[in-house]
Design a protein around this motif. Structure first.
Motif, short mmCIF file in Angstrom:
data_model
loop_
_atom_site.label_atom_id
_atom_site.label_comp_id
_atom_site.label_asym_id
_atom_site.label_seq_id
_atom_site.Cartn_x
_atom_site.Cartn_y
_atom_site.Cartn_z
N LEU A 84 0.83 -1.21 0.00
CA LEU A 84 0.00 0.00 0.00
C LEU A 84 0.86 1.25 0.00
N ALA A 85 1.96 1.24 0.75
CA ALA A 85 2.85 2.40 0.79
C ALA A 85 3.43 2.69 -0.59
N ARG A 86 3.84 1.67 -1.31
CA ARG A 86 4.38 1.89 -2.65
C ARG A 86 3.33 2.51 -3.57
N THR A 87 2.10 2.04 -3.48
CA THR A 87 1.04 2.58 -4.33
C THR A 87 0.76 4.04 -3.99
N LEU A 88 0.72 4.37 -2.70
CA LEU A 88 0.49 5.76 -2.32
C LEU A 88 1.59 6.67 -2.82
N LEU A 89 2.84 6.19 -2.74
CA LEU A 89 3.97 7.02 -3.16
C LEU A 89 3.99 7.21 -4.67
N GLU A 90 3.82 6.13 -5.42
CA GLU A 90 3.95 6.23 -6.87
C GLU A 90 2.77 6.96 -7.51
N ARG A 91 1.60 6.90 -6.90
CA ARG A 91 0.44 7.62 -7.45
C ARG A 91 0.34 9.05 -6.95
N GLY A 92 1.20 9.43 -6.04
CA GLY A 92 1.16 10.78 -5.51
C GLY A 92 -0.07 11.07 -4.67
N LEU A 93 -0.57 10.06 -3.95
CA LEU A 93 -1.80 10.22 -3.18
C LEU A 93 -1.58 10.90 -1.84
N ARG B 212 6.03 13.47 3.18
CA ARG B 212 7.23 12.85 3.73
C ARG B 212 6.89 11.40 4.07
N PHE B 213 7.87 10.52 3.84
CA PHE B 213 7.69 9.09 4.13
C PHE B 213 8.79 8.62 5.05
N GLY B 214 8.41 7.82 6.03
CA GLY B 214 9.36 7.23 6.95
C GLY B 214 9.04 5.77 7.20
N ALA B 215 10.07 5.02 7.59
CA ALA B 215 9.90 3.60 7.89
C ALA B 215 10.97 3.20 8.89
N ASP B 216 10.69 2.14 9.62
CA ASP B 216 11.68 1.64 10.57
C ASP B 216 12.95 1.22 9.84
N GLY B 217 14.08 1.61 10.39
CA GLY B 217 15.37 1.22 9.82
C GLY B 217 15.81 2.04 8.64
N ALA B 218 15.12 3.15 8.32
CA ALA B 218 15.47 3.96 7.15
C ALA B 218 15.32 5.43 7.50
N GLU B 219 15.98 6.27 6.71
CA GLU B 219 15.89 7.71 6.90
C GLU B 219 14.62 8.27 6.25
N ASP B 220 14.19 9.42 6.74
CA ASP B 220 13.02 10.07 6.15
C ASP B 220 13.31 10.47 4.71
N ALA B 221 12.27 10.43 3.88
CA ALA B 221 12.43 10.74 2.46
C ALA B 221 11.28 11.64 2.02
N GLU B 222 11.61 12.60 1.14
CA GLU B 222 10.62 13.52 0.60
C GLU B 222 10.60 13.53 -0.92
N ASP B 223 11.29 12.60 -1.57
CA ASP B 223 11.18 12.41 -3.01
C ASP B 223 10.98 10.93 -3.28
N LEU B 224 10.47 10.61 -4.47
CA LEU B 224 10.01 9.26 -4.75
C LEU B 224 11.14 8.24 -4.70
N ASP B 225 12.29 8.53 -5.30
CA ASP B 225 13.35 7.54 -5.36
C ASP B 225 13.88 7.21 -3.97
N ARG B 226 14.11 8.22 -3.17
CA ARG B 226 14.60 7.96 -1.81
C ARG B 226 13.53 7.27 -0.97
N ALA B 227 12.26 7.59 -1.21
CA ALA B 227 11.20 6.92 -0.46
C ALA B 227 11.13 5.43 -0.81
N LEU B 228 11.31 5.08 -2.07
CA LEU B 228 11.32 3.67 -2.45
C LEU B 228 12.53 2.96 -1.88
N GLU B 229 13.68 3.68 -1.80
CA GLU B 229 14.86 3.09 -1.15
C GLU B 229 14.57 2.80 0.32
N ALA B 230 13.93 3.74 1.00
CA ALA B 230 13.59 3.54 2.41
C ALA B 230 12.60 2.40 2.57
#
Length: 414
Positions: free
Chosen positions: A252-261, A267-285
């Motif tokens: 669900l997170a990937r769909t929200l990020l890629e569709r711009g919902l 901003r996107f965050g996840a356990d074990g990863a740094e905060d991201a505010e662009d799509l590529d870094r968010a997918l890396e996280a």
């Protein structure tokens, strides 16, 4: 490097091969020599020669294939739930009709690998997202009888990013609760705005609000209605806590990020990863969080989001209980932002089969969620001021405030 360096076994005989050699030796000594049984004597010698010949053929084939194998595509971007070509190839020659070649991934794990014939191109089926700086494979070469087998470990310096598969969902239903306006168009005015909007006439509408000139021209009845009350939507952030059952929320997170919902300025965050505010870094996280194991970074993420002016947070949760619940309860009790809890499911768990059915049929494994368990999670995590949404990532069904529906599924009184 020595030719045999890296081969897993120096003498590649499997358990079945050693068993055949032991049986052939016993037949040779006790029957062939002891009782002069020439048939068993010849058969035992042929069995030993077969194992020896297969050993030579297996080792020779492994040395040739190891020299010719390779061809990875550098940085790999893979997707869970689908077969992906990696570019790694083990050329399978026609002069190896009695040998089989298998490949398996050691790191990252939880990946099924297969060599497609006749090209020998590797395809992999990941089951969990991951972000790995390198890839380690084990290639096994053996005969079709299973008597001999050897192999080598192939390390590739290319990174691998494994993303979860995309979820199915209604784009507007998940975030509708986060962007609703207030009831009043102006803080100093009444709950009704100016009647500047129009819609089709409905039963019960006052006749004085009908646009009679429009009706005379088009023969269709429209009425004036108050303008819709709107307010600026808050900046939305999203967070994914890591758990063993977090693949549906990750989809669900990937769909929200890629569709711009998430809207502008997300901003996107996840356990074990740094905060991201662009799509590529968010997918890396998102990929990196697959190996986090539950880092518990949600409270710190909420505090950073509050300082940076975010007004709401979407918390992506699984529909399974676990150790992550206690940490989430403590974080939600002191949350400085408006929280929208979204429970992502991978379908519903099938009911337990009867005893007679289990006796004659092996039940298929079910990885879905149980209505009782999800209902208990909502009761423990969703506070009175919070909103909750249930999303089935397989069917795309979205339920806002799903408590009544879950009580019906679980057979509990409303």
């Amino acid at each position: 490097m020595k030719p045999l360096a890296g081969l897993r076994e120096g003498f590649p005989v499997t358990f079945a091969g050693w068993s055949l050699l032991a049986l052939a030796g016993a037949a040779f000594w006790f029957q062939g020599v002891g009782r002069l049984d020439l048939v068993l004597l010849a058969a035992s010698v042929l069995a030993a020669l077969l194992v020896a010949g297969l050993c030579v053929a297996t080792v020779a084939a492994a040395l040739v294939l190891r020299r010719r194998a390779g061809g990875g595509q550098g940085r790999m971007s893979l997707e869970c739930g689908a077969w992906n070509a990696t570019g790694f190839r083990v050329p399978l020659s026609r002069w190896l009709p009695f040998l089989r070649v298998r490949v398996a991934w050691e790191a990252p794990g939880d990946i099924q690998a297969d060599l497609r014939l006749p090209s020998g191109l590797e395809h992999v089926l990941p089951r969990r997202r991951a972000l790995a700086p390198s890839v380690t494979r084990t290639v096994r070469v053996g005969d079709i009888l299973g008597l001999t087998e050897t192999g080598w470990r192939a390390a590739e310096a290319s990174a691998a990013r494994i993303l979860p598969e995309r979820a199915l969902l209604d784009p507007g239903a998940v975030l509708s609760g986060l962007v609703q306006g207030e009831d009043q168009p102006d803080p100093r005015g009444g709950p009704q705005g100016d009647r500047v909007d129009i819609r089709k006439y409905g039963h019960g509408d006052p006749l004085r609000m009908i646009l009679w000139k429009v009706y005379a021209r088009t023969r269709k009845a429209f009425v004036r209605v108050p303008e819709r009350a709107l307010e600026p939507a808050p900046r939305v952030c999203a967070y994914l806590p890591a758990s063993p059952w977090d693949e549906p929320p990750a989809r669900l997170a990937r769909t929200l990020l890629e569709r711009g919902l998430l809207g502008p300025g997300w901003r996107f965050g996840a356990d074990g990863a740094e905060d991201a505010e662009d799509l590529d870094r968010a997918l890396e996280a998102l990929a990196k969080s697959g190996s986090a194991g539950g880092a518990g970074g949600f409270p710190a993420f909420l505090e950073r989001a509050r300082r940076d002016g975010f007004g709401a947070c979407i918390l992506l949760l699984p529909g399974r209980d676990g150790p992550w619940v206690a940490a989430a309860q403590a974080a939600l009790a002191a949350a400085p932002l408006r929280i929208h809890a979204v429970f992502a499911l991978d379908g519903w768990r099938e009911p337990a089969p009867s005893r007679w059915r289990r006796a004659f049929l092996r039940p298929a494994p079910s990885g879905g969620a149980a209505p009782d368990e999800v209902l208990d999670l909502l009761g423990r995590l969703v506070l009175p001021h919070m909103e909750a949404t249930l999303v089935d990532t397989r069917s795309g069904d979205v339920l806002v405030q799903p408590q009544a529906y879950l009580r019906k599924l679980a057979g509990r009184p409303a």
